[in-house]
Design an enzyme around this catalytic site. Sequence first.
Site, mmCIF file in Angstrom:
data_model
loop_
_atom_site.group_PDB
_atom_site.id
_atom_site.type_symbol
_atom_site.label_atom_id
_atom_site.label_comp_id
_atom_site.label_asym_id
_atom_site.label_seq_id
_atom_site.Cartn_x
_atom_site.Cartn_y
_atom_site.Cartn_z
ATOM 1 N N THR B 221 1.102 -3.378 7.201
ATOM 2 C CA THR B 221 2.117 -3.848 6.254
ATOM 3 C C THR B 221 2.843 -2.630 5.729
ATOM 4 O O THR B 221 2.234 -1.620 5.426
ATOM 5 C CB THR B 221 1.511 -4.592 5.040
ATOM 6 O OG1 THR B 221 0.855 -5.756 5.504
ATOM 7 C CG2 THR B 221 2.580 -4.982 4.032
ATOM 8 N N THR B 272 -0.237 -4.372 0.030
ATOM 9 C CA THR B 272 -0.773 -4.234 1.385
ATOM 10 C C THR B 272 -2.281 -4.351 1.287
ATOM 11 O O THR B 272 -2.911 -3.666 0.484
ATOM 12 C CB THR B 272 -0.396 -2.883 2.028
ATOM 13 O OG1 THR B 272 -1.087 -2.776 3.276
ATOM 14 C CG2 THR B 272 -0.765 -1.696 1.149
ATOM 15 N N GLY B 273 -2.856 -5.238 2.079
ATOM 16 C CA GLY B 273 -4.305 -5.376 1.989
ATOM 17 C C GLY B 273 -4.763 -6.640 2.665
ATOM 18 O O GLY B 273 -4.036 -7.235 3.461
#
Lengths: 356, 356
Positions: B221, B272-273
Amino acid sequence: MRLYMFYFVGLLFIQCDMPYKGKHTEEKSVNKEVLNPSENFGLVIHGGAGTILKKNMTDSLEQAYRDKLEEATKAGHTILSNGGTSMQAVTAAINIMEDSPLFNAGKGAVFTHKGTNELDASVMDGKTLNAGAISGVTTVKNPINLAVAVMNKSEHVMLSAQGAEQFAKEQGLKIVDPQYFYTERRYKSLQKIIEKEKTELDHDTKVSFMDPFIKDSKYGTVGCVALDKYGNLAAGTSTGGMTNKRYNRIGDAPIIGAGTYANNASCAVSSTGWGEYFIRGMVAHDIAAMMEYKEITLQEAAHTVIQEKLTKLGGTGGIVSIDRQGNVAMEFNTAGMYRAHMNAAGDLDIKIYKND
Amino acid sequence: MRLYMFYFVGLLFIQCDMPYKGKHTEEKSVNKEVLNPSENFGLVIHGGAGTILKKNMTDSLEQAYRDKLEEATKAGHTILSNGGTSMQAVTAAINIMEDSPLFNAGKGAVFTHKGTNELDASVMDGKTLNAGAISGVTTVKNPINLAVAVMNKSEHVMLSAQGAEQFAKEQGLKIVDPQYFYTERRYKSLQKIIEKEKTELDHDTKVSFMDPFIKDSKYGTVGCVALDKYGNLAAGTSTGGMTNKRYNRIGDAPIIGAGTYANNASCAVSSTGWGEYFIRGMVAHDIAAMMEYKEITLQEAAHTVIQEKLTKLGGTGGIVSIDRQGNVAMEFNTAGMYRAHMNAAGDLDIKIYKND
């Protein structure tokens, strides 16, 4: 391990949720709880908001809506009363509305521009913050059940289209021929809107919510929020979206935080309205966040988000919500919203119009 | 019409967003503004978080990441410096990362279980709360540009799959053959994971985030948040999702409130993750809501949401964020996050590891 186990004393309660996998393993420890059930529980449902006016409604149609709202509310209430979970109550109430052609969800789903029916749904569990959502399915009889299966039996929160349908089959959910979703009423709505588009170059988006039964615009979607005897909240929402929708549009119903949100720290919310505005306003999560962070009541938070913030943004629709004390809010900025509430004492309150 | 006209002279700045329709009509009044530009502006980007450790990185690979982060940050900064909008800066910075095979977005997108590349993206404008999102596209070179087009040129917020691709074609966006997204590195990741699944019955979901370059798990991402000279915030996020994803899974990147959120009343956030946890935690909106309603700083809100709430839920990843004063937070609970920040003075800060 946040808010669970707050009632103790005796009695072992085996939770009926399906076993967790993947994302949920850290929460396995909550599956067995020692509980002292409270007698405070309740649920609220909605069957859509919009320009629902008494003058456009026949007595028999109004009665049909009231009967179905009562049936759905009582089904959820019976589950809660018998010690079932809020998620079970939410699912049962929504299933009844999904199976009725009166509402824009399941059987009564509206048609897309292509003449298909694409269904969206989501659920959230206030105790674990676990959630499940699906969008764009065309063959699943009860989309809310698929959202529950995604939550409990997959490592994901949101699945879509053919992938979601494949998952539904693997989970043994009830699959129907897309023809099952054909209803003459909804098909006529589509034809009417397409006809209107041809004659109006600068057509108003609102025609997409046209409902010939009430002779005006209505945002379909059904939803339910519940508080069970164990102090746990749950929310669920199911819809066919907008009539005449194009481009595989996704509205707010399957979006956690917009159409559905539940958190034992604050409240459970289910939305119905012009989805685009509910996403931009993060309506469901905003009510919960305001309540938690500003330390105001559910009613104050719901009023501010719907009557002030959403209205200012230009959005229309409404929400039903409940908190851990069983306080409820049924807030909308349209002429009407099909809604019903039943508390632990069994008091049933069914309303349609603004001034009901 | 992307990076249109960000140079201007004169007092009157005609905003270059495309004309509004439907959902946006109430905001027409903001299209002409007499501005007194502030000299306070800035942007922050990320290129993914995960188990990014110095010992697994070659010097040349690390340099390649640093160079690309610098290029993306400077591209956005130049736009802001020349009087462009935060949305133009966000788009330009993300385009550079989308066009690089280093990041899991655009060109470097990971593969689904079926061996395809399905891309998701979203943007949000903090001034109008307008938003655009797309999921599951396979032929759009720069998904973030499609999210912008959905925001500005459609009546919807979120489009998906073939419908979104049809809209992209109608809008004249750059369409590529799905083969464009083939990179040997990502294809090998998929093969490695499928191989691992065969030998591990109870496989850990985390293998889906395996990245052979860094020899461990990484959440791809890319994202960017920016504050422009006019005091307006914007956020954008673009991703290829999880390697080996099934069932048309949708992660947090295209979910407004989870992967992306911007509101001039608080801040702009890009996540993001592990997407499932970011949706359940409503991470992006929760940071903004905490900041606004609890009246705490961006840094305090970001720290609480990532280090306390997300971590407690079991989620991993990070965010970049900026507020209207140009304060930034780059918060993550993984070993590293590719990230860079540039302020109005032109100070550039590029970091990869936790202790950078």
